[in-house]
Structures are given as structure tokens and as C-alpha cells.
Design an enzyme around this catalytic site. Sequence first.
Site, PDB file in Angstrom:
ATOM      1  N   LYS A 279     -12.847  62.083 114.091  1.00 15.40           N
ATOM      2  CA  LYS A 279     -12.882  60.831 113.334  1.00 15.40           C
ATOM      3  C   LYS A 279     -12.331  59.688 114.188  1.00 15.40           C
ATOM      4  O   LYS A 279     -11.521  59.917 115.082  1.00 15.40           O
ATOM      5  CB  LYS A 279     -11.986  60.961 112.085  1.00 15.40           C
ATOM      6  CG  LYS A 279     -12.533  61.826 110.987  1.00 15.40           C
ATOM      7  CD  LYS A 279     -11.580  61.824 109.783  1.00 15.40           C
ATOM      8  CE  LYS A 279     -12.096  62.715 108.667  1.00 15.40           C
ATOM      9  NZ  LYS A 279     -13.356  62.223 108.066  1.00 15.40           N
ATOM     10  N   ASP A 290      -6.215  65.215 102.524  1.00 13.30           N
ATOM     11  CA  ASP A 290      -7.447  65.988 102.373  1.00 13.30           C
ATOM     12  C   ASP A 290      -7.219  67.352 101.704  1.00 13.30           C
ATOM     13  O   ASP A 290      -8.137  68.158 101.593  1.00 13.30           O
ATOM     14  CB  ASP A 290      -8.115  66.158 103.748  1.00 13.30           C
ATOM     15  CG  ASP A 290      -9.633  66.207 103.671  1.00 13.30           C
ATOM     16  OD1 ASP A 290     -10.186  65.785 102.644  1.00 13.30           O
ATOM     17  OD2 ASP A 290     -10.250  66.685 104.644  1.00 13.30           O
ATOM     18  N   ASP A 349     -16.859  67.694 111.019  1.00 13.63           N
ATOM     19  CA  ASP A 349     -16.127  66.865 110.055  1.00 13.63           C
ATOM     20  C   ASP A 349     -16.589  67.145 108.616  1.00 13.63           C
ATOM     21  O   ASP A 349     -15.939  66.719 107.668  1.00 13.63           O
ATOM     22  CB  ASP A 349     -16.302  65.380 110.411  1.00 13.63           C
ATOM     23  CG  ASP A 349     -15.278  64.491 109.726  1.00 13.63           C
ATOM     24  OD1 ASP A 349     -14.313  65.041 109.157  1.00 13.63           O
ATOM     25  OD2 ASP A 349     -15.443  63.257 109.771  1.00 13.63           O
ATOM     26  N   GLU A 351     -16.197  69.718 106.968  1.00 11.40           N
ATOM     27  CA  GLU A 351     -15.486  71.008 106.920  1.00 11.40           C
ATOM     28  C   GLU A 351     -15.114  71.421 105.501  1.00 11.40           C
ATOM     29  O   GLU A 351     -14.963  72.608 105.223  1.00 11.40           O
ATOM     30  CB  GLU A 351     -14.224  70.939 107.793  1.00 11.40           C
ATOM     31  CG  GLU A 351     -12.972  70.324 107.129  1.00 11.40           C
ATOM     32  CD  GLU A 351     -13.143  68.882 106.677  1.00 11.40           C
ATOM     33  OE1 GLU A 351     -14.034  68.201 107.204  1.00 11.40           O
ATOM     34  OE2 GLU A 351     -12.402  68.438 105.784  1.00 11.40           O
ATOM     35  N   ARG A 353     -16.763  71.460 102.708  1.00  8.43           N
ATOM     36  CA  ARG A 353     -17.766  72.318 102.057  1.00  8.43           C
ATOM     37  C   ARG A 353     -17.723  73.741 102.616  1.00  8.43           C
ATOM     38  O   ARG A 353     -18.115  74.676 101.926  1.00  8.43           O
ATOM     39  CB  ARG A 353     -19.151  71.667 102.201  1.00  8.43           C
ATOM     40  CG  ARG A 353     -19.579  71.451 103.613  1.00  8.43           C
ATOM     41  CD  ARG A 353     -20.726  70.457 103.721  1.00  8.43           C
ATOM     42  NE  ARG A 353     -20.285  69.071 103.564  1.00  8.43           N
ATOM     43  CZ  ARG A 353     -21.103  68.019 103.544  1.00  8.43           C
ATOM     44  NH1 ARG A 353     -22.405  68.174 103.660  1.00  8.43           N
ATOM     45  NH2 ARG A 353     -20.622  66.800 103.406  1.00  8.43           N
TER      46      ARG A 353
HETATM   47  N1  BES Z   1     -12.259  64.529 104.186  1.00  5.02           N
HETATM   48  C1  BES Z   1     -13.486  63.871 104.464  1.00  5.02           C
HETATM   49  C2  BES Z   1     -13.970  62.997 103.310  1.00  5.02           C
HETATM   50  C3  BES Z   1     -13.118  61.804 102.968  1.00  5.02           C
HETATM   51  C4  BES Z   1     -13.412  60.556 103.492  1.00  5.02           C
HETATM   52  C5  BES Z   1     -12.075  61.911 102.071  1.00  5.02           C
HETATM   53  C6  BES Z   1     -12.649  59.468 103.150  1.00  5.02           C
HETATM   54  C7  BES Z   1     -11.309  60.820 101.736  1.00  5.02           C
HETATM   55  C8  BES Z   1     -11.597  59.587 102.271  1.00  5.02           C
HETATM   56  C9  BES Z   1     -14.586  64.890 104.755  1.00  5.02           C
HETATM   57  O1  BES Z   1     -14.176  66.086 105.318  1.00  5.02           O
HETATM   58  C10 BES Z   1     -15.558  64.267 105.692  1.00  5.02           C
HETATM   59  O2  BES Z   1     -15.158  63.872 106.750  1.00  5.02           O
HETATM   60  N2  BES Z   1     -16.808  64.181 105.289  1.00  5.02           N
HETATM   61  C11 BES Z   1     -17.833  63.584 106.079  1.00  5.02           C
HETATM   62  C12 BES Z   1     -19.093  64.377 105.864  1.00  5.02           C
HETATM   63  C13 BES Z   1     -20.233  63.963 106.746  1.00  5.02           C
HETATM   64  C14 BES Z   1     -19.940  64.344 108.185  1.00  5.02           C
HETATM   65  C15 BES Z   1     -21.479  64.639 106.267  1.00  5.02           C
HETATM   66  C16 BES Z   1     -18.035  62.142 105.609  1.00  5.02           C
HETATM   67  O3  BES Z   1     -17.977  61.896 104.403  1.00  5.02           O
HETATM   68  O4  BES Z   1     -18.186  61.276 106.437  1.00  5.02           O
HETATM   69 ZN    ZN Z   2     -12.199  66.642 104.878  1.00  2.00          ZN
HETATM   70 ZN    ZN Z   3     -14.021  66.028 107.451  1.00  2.00          ZN
END
Ligand code: BES
Ligand code: ZN
Ligand code: ZN
Length: 508
Positions: A279, A290, A349, A351, A353
Site C-alpha cells: 500500500k 484491519d 492486498d 488478503e 477474503r
Molecule cells: N483492508 C483493506 C480494505 C480497507 C481499505 C479497509 C480502507 C479500510 C479502509 C483490504 O485488505 C484491501 O486492501 N482491499 C483492496 C482490495 C483490492 C486489491 C481488490 C482494496 O480495497 O483496495
Molecule cells: Zn485488509
Molecule cells: Zn489489503
Amino acid sequence: MVKNTEIKLSAIARDLKKSPSEALVIGVGQGPDGPVLLENPLTAKSAEALAGSLKVLGVTGAADQLIRLPGLPETGASVLVLTGLGKVRDGQKISEESLRRAAGSAVRQLAGLSSVTIAFPTAALGDVAAVAEGASFGAYSFTDHRSEKNGLKDPVKTAVIFTELAEDRNLPQTLKRAALIGKAVNATRSLVNQPPSHLYPESFAEAAKELSKGLPVKVTVWDEKRLEKEGFGGIMGVGKGSTRQPRLVKVEYSPAKATAKIALVGKGITFDTGGISIKPALGMGDMKSDMAGAAVVLNTVLALAGLGVPVKATAWLCIAENMPSGAATRPADVLKMFGGKTVEVLNTDAEGRLVMADGIVAASQEYPDAIIDVATLTGAQLIALGNRTAGVMGADSVTAPLKAAADRAGELLWPMPLPEELRPSLDSQVADLANIGERHGGMMTAAVFLQEFVGKGKDGEPIPWAHIDIAGPSFNNGSPYGYTPKQGTGCTVRTLVAYAEDLLAASA
Ligand code: BES
Ligand code: ZN
Ligand code: ZN
């Protein structure tokens, strides 16, 4: 790890002076023609004088407004506090959530005082409960890692609720429930607020055991050896890049005479760097939150146990730390999930799921009546619904009662669809499934992924399942408001407790 002080709650119906507090809080509403002083225990003469000077005092009645005035001798309190309850209409009842927010806001802003009496209009026990819950949520602070107070004020220690219902025979139970809900919400917040240096998979599992002490629940912890041996490829795959080994924690509450059996699965990523698909630096610290889903399901089950709700409830905490390293899962790696399905990890990222898939399969093997999973799953949730409203997707038979429970509990939850046409976007060239798919509507794509792991019940039909995405509402990176502090909010605990209670009412 979680040592919150709890506010002491009680109620009185008269004689303010016999139970004096430092502050007496009364409500002001925003009427169509200006501020309206709400029902209060002041003498008619004082109330009239006060009502007449609201405008010149600058009192509007807007939510979160708090004005301090010298205490009136008749109240026994040294300060009289006017607090806003937001919009009111003649003859219309003030909602429970407005009462909850105003009580929470007042108690939060009055930190530093030891005792407050709250006198808001309370027509029913539900109103008293709302005031009591708000007070508990407002009396929160997280100071575990401060060596100096630096002007930080202690939360209010006791709240007395002034209400005609103080002698109702159900009042003790009402206050007991409010206190337990307050405890569960505040414990959820503290787990979320805990820095990842202190809250990592092993310590989270320990905290779950500690919080369970004295309650009729059974806690089982899978360490990395057992996870590996039993084939939890999702949880292991996500945890591989970290020196902190992953855990799966099961917390079971099995009351005698249970009429329903629910499974709650929570995402417990103690820190999400994104892994190799790292990230950006800006805001990455927020990813300590998270694991909010796991904290929510844990504290929901503990609250149900504390309340003695006769519904069997099992929490599955899927805990790992998502780090980049030479040992981390790579984009293009294939993982074999619990139950045997394979997943090509195209973005490390995504992760959440992966760990949730393992948890949902494990939960399915016990044939619960319903599975509800809670996860800070997607940034797309924030795009779709903003930072205060959680999204819910899944079988109508679970999402509809969840929405009703959220409404009753005063939490924002909104149903979203699970479009079938998103499924092909998750096709992989090499495995059963890829972990990323259609970007637009990404909250729903993630839910469609999870749906693949929901098992069948004894009747051969898919187990009724719902997924709640709390990416936005679980963490407040803005200013405090109502009963909501900065950082961990504890959202969704109230909804799930209300859902379990409603199941009971439905089967009665
Ligand atoms: N933990 C994040 C989602 C998140 C984002 C929670 C902002 C709280 C605030 C998750 O693991 C993630 O990074 N998801 C990605 C998925 C994508 C790569 C398909 C996302 O939402 O960008
Ligand atoms: Zn996450
Ligand atoms: Zn993530």
C-alpha cells in the site's frame, strides 16, 4: 490488553439533590422556530427563564452542541449543561438514536468531571436504554501507551439517569444490558486502537482468552502448526510474510435451551501493509484497524454470553499479519484454502477474503442456521457508502433481519446486491478462483468471492449467509461526534446483539 474502565449507571425519578452530580445535563432541540428546551427537572420558574434566554445564549439545539452554565441551587449540581438533540418537531417523539448520541456527546465532552446526571425526555424503557448506552460509549478513552497525561481528561465515572421510569421493574435489566453493550463496544474499540506492535496474531488470541474469562464460553486457538496441518491455506498464505505467526480463534457460547445457532466470522488482519502488493505510505497506519471484524464478532459473542441470550453463537477470528518479505505470498501464487478450493492470489492486498474464506468454510462445517461475516474488506465500501454506513450483502433471509436489527440498534447499515455477473470476473487461468475481479463495485466483487466458500446445510441448500463490510464505519479518522470517538468506533456489535435477540423473539 483491554482494560477499559466502565461508567457506573443508575437512575432516579426525583429528588435531584439527594443524588447530586457535578453536572446536570438537560436537552435542547432544534425546533422549526428556534431552540426548544426539552422536558427537564428544573422548577417551572427556572425552566421558563432558561427557555427565554436560549437564543441570546447562542444555544441552537444542534447535535454535539454543549453549553455550560452555572448550576442552579435547586439541582445540587455545580454546572448546568445544555446539550443539543438535533431536529425536533412538535408532538414527535425524539428517536432513541438521537438520545443515545446526545448522551454520548455530553458524557464525552464532559470528560474530567466525575459524575453527571442526564435528564432527557424518556417515554419508554428503550429511551432510558439509549441514554444509558450513549453514556457508556461516551465514557471512553484509550491511554494504554501514554506515559504522561498531557492534559488528557479521565472519562466520566458515574452517570445518573433522571427518568420517571427509574422504578420500573424492568429498569435494572435495562441498565445491565446497556452496561454490557457499552463494555462490548468499548472493548472492540480498544482492540482496534491497540498498535500493531502490541496487537499481533498471538497476542490477539491471548486477549480473546483474557476477555472470555468468567464467561460461559469455550475458546479454542489454532496455532500455525495446527493451521498448516489442517489445511488452512488462506490464513497461512496471508500470514507467511510476517515473523508473527497467524492464528484462528474459535469462541463458542452454547447456552442450554438454545433455539437458534449462528456463526460469526471476523477478519483479523492485525496490520495490513498490502504485502508484496504494498500500500502507499499515506494513511497506512490506519490499517491497524484491519482486525475490527474479528474484534466485533468476539465481543458480540461475549456480550451474548454476558446477557445470557439463549442463542448458540460461535465466533471465528481469522487472524494474520499481512507483511511483505522474502517469505511472503507473491502475486501469482496459488493457495489451497480450507476445504480444498484453490485461489490464485493476483493481488496480495486483497488478503481479507483469503483469511475469511478459511473461516467461512470452517464455520459451515458445523451447520449453523446462519453465517454472518464481518470484515474491513474493501476500500470500495467507502466509495459506495461512505465512512459511516456499513454494507450488507447475502441471502435476504439474513440481510433483512440484519437491517431491521441495525435500525433498532441505531446503526447505519445498507443492503447491496450480489450480482451474479460479477462471478466470471473472478475466473483464474490456473486455479479455481482468482482473488481479484471487477474493480467497479469492488465491495460486491469481494462478497461474490466469499460466497463461493459458504457451505451447504444438512438440507443440501446453501447455508443462509450475509457479509458485512465495515471498512469505513469501523474507524473514525475525523473528529469525534456523538458517542463516537476518534479511531476505533466499535460499530456493528450492537446490530449483531440485536439480531440475536430478534432471532429469539421470532422463535418464541
Ligand atoms: N483492508 C483493506 C480494505 C480497507 C481499505 C479497509 C480502507 C479500510 C479502509 C483490504 O485488505 C484491501 O486492501 N482491499 C483492496 C482490495 C483490492 C486489491 C481488490 C482494496 O480495497 O483496495
Ligand atoms: Zn485488509
Ligand atoms: Zn489489503
